[in-house]
Design a protein around this motif. Structure first.
Motif, short mmCIF file in Angstrom:
data_model
loop_
_atom_site.label_atom_id
_atom_site.label_comp_id
_atom_site.label_asym_id
_atom_site.label_seq_id
_atom_site.Cartn_x
_atom_site.Cartn_y
_atom_site.Cartn_z
N PHE A 189 31.38 -24.69 -13.40
CA PHE A 189 30.89 -23.55 -14.16
C PHE A 189 31.66 -23.45 -15.47
CE2 PHE A 189 34.28 -21.98 -11.42
CZ PHE A 189 35.04 -21.17 -12.26
N HIS A 190 31.03 -22.82 -16.47
CA HIS A 190 31.74 -22.60 -17.73
C HIS A 190 31.23 -21.34 -18.40
CE1 HIS A 190 28.53 -24.06 -20.48
NE2 HIS A 190 28.27 -24.93 -19.53
N TYR A 191 32.10 -20.80 -19.26
CA TYR A 191 31.79 -19.56 -19.96
C TYR A 191 32.52 -19.57 -21.30
CZ TYR A 191 36.38 -18.42 -18.10
OH TYR A 191 37.71 -18.47 -17.79
N THR A 202 35.28 -22.96 -24.75
CA THR A 202 34.49 -22.94 -23.53
C THR A 202 35.45 -23.27 -22.40
OG1 THR A 202 32.53 -23.67 -24.71
CG2 THR A 202 32.54 -23.96 -22.31
N TYR A 239 36.26 -23.96 -18.35
CA TYR A 239 35.59 -24.55 -17.19
C TYR A 239 36.34 -24.26 -15.90
CZ TYR A 239 32.80 -27.25 -20.48
OH TYR A 239 31.93 -27.60 -21.48
N THR A 296 20.90 -26.52 -11.80
CA THR A 296 21.55 -25.66 -12.79
C THR A 296 21.03 -24.24 -12.63
OG1 THR A 296 19.85 -26.11 -14.46
CG2 THR A 296 21.81 -27.52 -14.48
N THR A 297 21.86 -23.30 -13.05
CA THR A 297 21.45 -21.90 -13.12
C THR A 297 22.41 -21.18 -14.05
OG1 THR A 297 20.71 -20.00 -11.80
CG2 THR A 297 22.83 -20.99 -11.19
N THR A 298 22.05 -19.97 -14.42
CA THR A 298 22.93 -19.12 -15.21
C THR A 298 23.13 -17.82 -14.44
OG1 THR A 298 22.10 -20.02 -17.29
CG2 THR A 298 23.23 -17.90 -17.39
N GLU A 334 27.74 -14.36 -19.39
CA GLU A 334 26.90 -15.40 -18.79
C GLU A 334 27.75 -16.59 -18.41
OE1 GLU A 334 23.58 -16.44 -21.25
OE2 GLU A 334 22.50 -14.61 -20.69
N GLU A 340 27.39 -20.45 -17.03
CA GLU A 340 26.50 -21.58 -16.79
C GLU A 340 27.02 -22.37 -15.60
OE1 GLU A 340 23.71 -22.01 -18.53
OE2 GLU A 340 24.23 -20.28 -19.79
N PHE A 383 26.53 -25.76 -13.02
CA PHE A 383 25.95 -27.09 -12.77
C PHE A 383 26.40 -27.55 -11.38
CE2 PHE A 383 26.50 -31.71 -12.65
CZ PHE A 383 25.19 -32.12 -12.90
#
Length: 191
Positions: free
Chosen positions: A36-38, A45, A47, A158-160, A178, A180, A182
């Motif tokens: 995940f990352h934001y 960014t 992770y 993937t999703t957010t 949000e 993200e 993977f």
């Protein structure tokens, strides 16, 4: 941010060999990750990852929409690359996580969107909050594993997620709300 994922494993139904019913597959914890990352204050960014988790897929190749997936793992299995960040995430600012707090995902429906793609809808429980999420999933490969000599499958999804939906919104909007996600998993046909 975590859980989701593994649902992806279940999602990608393709028209491979027909089966009369769903066949059980077990996630390979050594080759399954959720990354995940934001956004951090617009500067970088950041992770994180979950790995080593387990889950089960009931995969119906003939009717992929009839498949299902369940996954669970401890929130404290999060990897951040920096111990102080991990401790902050586990604090009252975010998870306030006990040793036995779990993240879970249980699929509730699958919509086949292409030959190797699907949208997997499921209930994600994170930080004591359950919400419906959709994973955009893809079958990456399905064949006999060359070393294990049994059926094996790989999936990505993937999703957010919006972290404030799970009462994890500290410092938003400066730290991105949000997240993200993977997911990449391998699964072996159960014996």
């Amino acid at each position: 941010m975590k859980s989701l994922f593994l649902a992806a494993a279940l999602a990608t139904a393709t028209p491979f060999a027909a089966s009369a019913e769903a066949v059980p597959y077990t996630l390979d914890p050594s080759h399954s990750q959720i990354v995940f990352h934001y956004n951090h204050l617009g500067f970088s960014t950041t992770y994180g990852m979950f790995s080593g988790f387990e889950g089960d897929i009931q995969w119906d190749k003939e009717d992929p929409a009839a498949s299902s997936v369940t996954v669970s793992f401890p929130v404290r299995s999060m990897l951040t690359g920096w111990e102080a960040r991990f401790e902050h995430f586990m604090s009252g600012d975010f998870f306030d996580a006990a040793d036995d707090e779990m993240v879970t995902f249980t699929s509730t429906g699958i919509e086949v969107t292409g030959e190797t793609t699907a949208a997997i809808t499921g209930d994600l429980t994170l930080n004591g909050v359950t919400k419906s999420v959709v994973l955009d999933a893809k079958l990456t490969q399905e064949m006999d594993h060359p070393m294990e000599n049994k059926p094996w499958a790989g999936f990505e999804a993937t999703t957010t997620l919006v972290r404030s939906d799970y009462n994890l919104g500290a410092f938003a909007p400066y730290v991105g709300d949000e997240v993200e996600v993977f997911i990449s998993v391998e699964a072996a046909q159960a014996q």
